[in-house]
Motif scaffolding. Structure first.
Motif, short mmCIF file in Angstrom:
data_model
loop_
_atom_site.label_atom_id
_atom_site.label_comp_id
_atom_site.label_asym_id
_atom_site.label_seq_id
_atom_site.Cartn_x
_atom_site.Cartn_y
_atom_site.Cartn_z
N VAL A 185 0.59 -1.20 0.11
CA VAL A 185 0.12 -0.02 0.22
C VAL A 185 1.00 1.36 0.11
CG1 VAL A 185 -0.24 0.10 2.47
CG2 VAL A 185 -2.26 1.03 0.87
N GLY A 186 2.00 1.28 0.34
CA GLY A 186 2.92 2.34 0.71
C GLY A 186 3.93 2.54 -0.59
N SER A 187 3.55 1.74 -1.78
CA SER A 187 4.48 1.65 -2.96
C SER A 187 5.98 1.59 -2.38
CB SER A 187 4.27 3.00 -3.63
OG SER A 187 3.00 3.20 -3.89
N PRO A 188 6.38 0.35 -1.82
CA PRO A 188 7.49 0.18 -1.38
C PRO A 188 8.75 -0.11 -2.73
CG PRO A 188 6.44 -1.74 -0.94
CD PRO A 188 5.42 -0.65 -1.76
N GLY A 189 9.80 -0.01 -2.45
CA GLY A 189 10.68 -0.38 -3.50
C GLY A 189 11.10 -1.83 -3.50
N VAL A 190 11.04 -2.56 -2.05
CA VAL A 190 11.48 -3.79 -1.81
C VAL A 190 10.35 -4.58 -0.83
CG1 VAL A 190 13.06 -5.61 -1.14
CG2 VAL A 190 14.00 -3.41 -2.26
N VAL A 191 9.93 -5.69 -1.48
CA VAL A 191 8.83 -6.25 -0.50
C VAL A 191 9.79 -7.55 0.24
CG1 VAL A 191 6.82 -7.78 -0.22
CG2 VAL A 191 6.82 -5.71 -1.67
N PHE A 192 9.84 -7.71 1.45
CA PHE A 192 10.52 -8.82 2.09
C PHE A 192 9.19 -9.72 2.78
CE2 PHE A 192 13.38 -5.04 2.64
CZ PHE A 192 14.39 -5.99 2.21
N ALA A 193 9.38 -11.01 2.31
CA ALA A 193 8.23 -11.93 2.66
C ALA A 193 9.19 -13.27 3.45
CB ALA A 193 7.70 -12.35 1.51
N ASP A 194 8.88 -13.60 4.56
CA ASP A 194 9.47 -14.53 5.53
C ASP A 194 8.52 -15.76 5.46
OD1 ASP A 194 11.19 -15.78 7.19
OD2 ASP A 194 11.42 -14.36 8.53
N GLU A 195 8.71 -16.75 4.84
CA GLU A 195 7.96 -17.90 4.80
C GLU A 195 6.55 -17.48 4.58
OE1 GLU A 195 8.84 -20.89 4.55
OE2 GLU A 195 11.05 -20.89 5.46
N PRO A 196 6.19 -16.84 3.48
CA PRO A 196 4.81 -16.39 3.54
C PRO A 196 3.78 -17.09 3.47
CG PRO A 196 5.93 -16.08 1.27
CD PRO A 196 6.81 -16.58 2.62
N THR A 197 4.07 -18.53 2.85
CA THR A 197 3.00 -19.73 2.84
C THR A 197 3.27 -20.78 3.74
OG1 THR A 197 4.50 -20.94 1.13
CG2 THR A 197 3.06 -19.06 0.24
N GLY A 198 4.13 -20.65 4.66
CA GLY A 198 4.27 -21.77 5.72
C GLY A 198 3.36 -22.12 6.53
N ALA A 199 2.30 -21.05 6.90
CA ALA A 199 0.98 -21.55 7.75
C ALA A 199 0.00 -21.93 7.13
CB ALA A 199 0.87 -20.38 8.47
N LEU A 200 0.01 -22.25 5.82
CA LEU A 200 -0.99 -22.36 4.87
C LEU A 200 -1.06 -23.77 4.23
CD1 LEU A 200 -1.18 -19.09 2.79
CD2 LEU A 200 -2.31 -19.60 4.86
N ASP A 201 -2.11 -24.32 3.88
CA ASP A 201 -1.96 -25.68 3.27
C ASP A 201 -1.53 -25.51 1.89
OD1 ASP A 201 -4.45 -25.45 1.36
OD2 ASP A 201 -5.30 -24.57 3.12
N GLN A 202 -1.11 -26.72 1.12
CA GLN A 202 -0.28 -26.67 -0.18
C GLN A 202 -1.34 -25.81 -1.17
OE1 GLN A 202 0.75 -30.19 -1.62
NE2 GLN A 202 2.03 -29.52 -3.29
N ALA A 203 -2.44 -26.00 -1.22
CA ALA A 203 -3.22 -25.22 -2.29
C ALA A 203 -3.28 -23.93 -2.05
CB ALA A 203 -4.73 -26.03 -2.47
N THR A 204 -3.71 -23.66 -0.64
CA THR A 204 -3.96 -22.24 -0.37
C THR A 204 -2.39 -21.53 -0.64
OG1 THR A 204 -5.61 -22.74 0.98
CG2 THR A 204 -4.73 -20.62 1.31
N GLY A 205 -1.39 -22.07 -0.32
CA GLY A 205 -0.26 -21.58 -0.27
C GLY A 205 0.15 -21.18 -1.63
N ALA A 206 -0.01 -21.97 -2.49
CA ALA A 206 0.13 -21.87 -4.01
C ALA A 206 -0.65 -20.70 -4.41
CB ALA A 206 -0.10 -23.01 -4.56
N GLU A 207 -1.98 -20.67 -4.03
CA GLU A 207 -2.76 -19.38 -4.46
C GLU A 207 -2.09 -18.23 -4.09
OE1 GLU A 207 -6.93 -18.44 -2.83
OE2 GLU A 207 -7.22 -19.75 -4.49
#
Length: 263
Positions: A185-207
């Motif tokens: 939302v703040g128009s960043p130059g870099v987005v950092f994601a730390d295990e962003p799908t680690g808490a999701l099931d496989q199908a939801t994580g892929a989505e």
């Protein structure tokens, strides 16, 4: 004539094809040189980083992989200015992050960097649109304007109509989309994601991963993902393999042109 649901914020230009509130980022690389990080005191120390050199180009997507204890999360935290390295430098827009005061680093993380964590880290008492708008409101943008911009991102990420739901009323995948909106939302130059799908099931994580990578690409920001999952890394243009605090291998995804030429 039907009026659009949302209008661009007057202080934030909206390039054609990008969501409300999005503005172009300055094409600046993030450069790390000779990073080391040691935890503990003399006689009981752990070296988390042992000399890392890394340049992340504007708009590039980079996955950082490695086993537990390899230093990948420490590297992400140093790159984002969350912690200072023991030695070495991280330069963003010609500023050494370690030389900045805490107030300046906080402002930088709010304005230039976006974050998506494994659990989302949404505030449970706030509706989705206000969770997504937090970086703007902390930056002094009026609430009405900030929530308009945030609602535009939520719609872009497939959450139109869910703006007033609180995190407890959202699925795991929907909550991570709110976290992605907050990161962008703040128009960043870099987005950092730390295990962003680690808490999701496989199908939801892929989505969620597909939504994250496509949204960041549309914004023009660079993306740095820490992951243990090779399937997540395959969505990035470059993968760094870490072990014992060092980058031991680097993999570059073939370009579309190269892939077509091999067929």
């Amino acid at each position: 004539m039907t009026q659009p649901l949302l209008s661009p914020a007057p202080t934030r230009a909206t390039p054609p094809g990008l969501p409300v509130g999005q503005r172009p980022t300055t094409p600046t690389p993030l450069v790390a040189t000779g990073l080391t990080k040691t935890y503990g005191t003399s006689g009981a120390t752990t070296q988390a980083l042992a000399g890392v050199d890394l340049t992340i180009a504007p708009g590039e997507s980079v996955a950082i992989m490695g086993p537990s204890g390899s230093g990948k999360t420490t590297l992400l935290h140093c790159l984002a200015g969350i912690i200072a390295p023991t030695s070495g430098t991280v330069l963003w827009r010609d500023e050494d992050l370690a030389s900045l005061g805490e107030a300046r680093r906080t402002a930088l993380r709010r304005q230039d960097f976006g974050f998506v964590f494994q659990s989302g880290q949404l505030l449970p008492e706030l509706p989705a649109v206000e969770n997504a708008a937090i970086p703007l409101m902390l930056d002094g943008v009026p609430r009405a304007e900030a929530t308009r911009v945030a609602a535009g991102w939520l719609a872009h990420l497939g959450l139109a109509g869910l703006e007033q739901r609180r995190p407890g009323e959202l699925s795991g995948g929907q909550a991570q989309r709110v976290a992605i909106a907050r990161a962008l939302v703040g128009s960043p130059g870099v987005v950092f994601a730390d295990e962003p799908t680690g808490a999701l099931d496989q199908a939801t994580g892929a989505e969620v991963l597909a939504v994250l990578t496509s949204a960041v690409r549309a914004s023009g920001a660079a993306l740095v993902i820490v992951t243990h999952d090779p399937g997540v890394a395959r969505h990035c243009g470059r993968t760094l393999a870490m072990r014992d605090g060092q980058v031991v291998r680097e993999f570059v995804a073939p370009t579309t042109a190269a892939t077509e030429a091999d067929r």
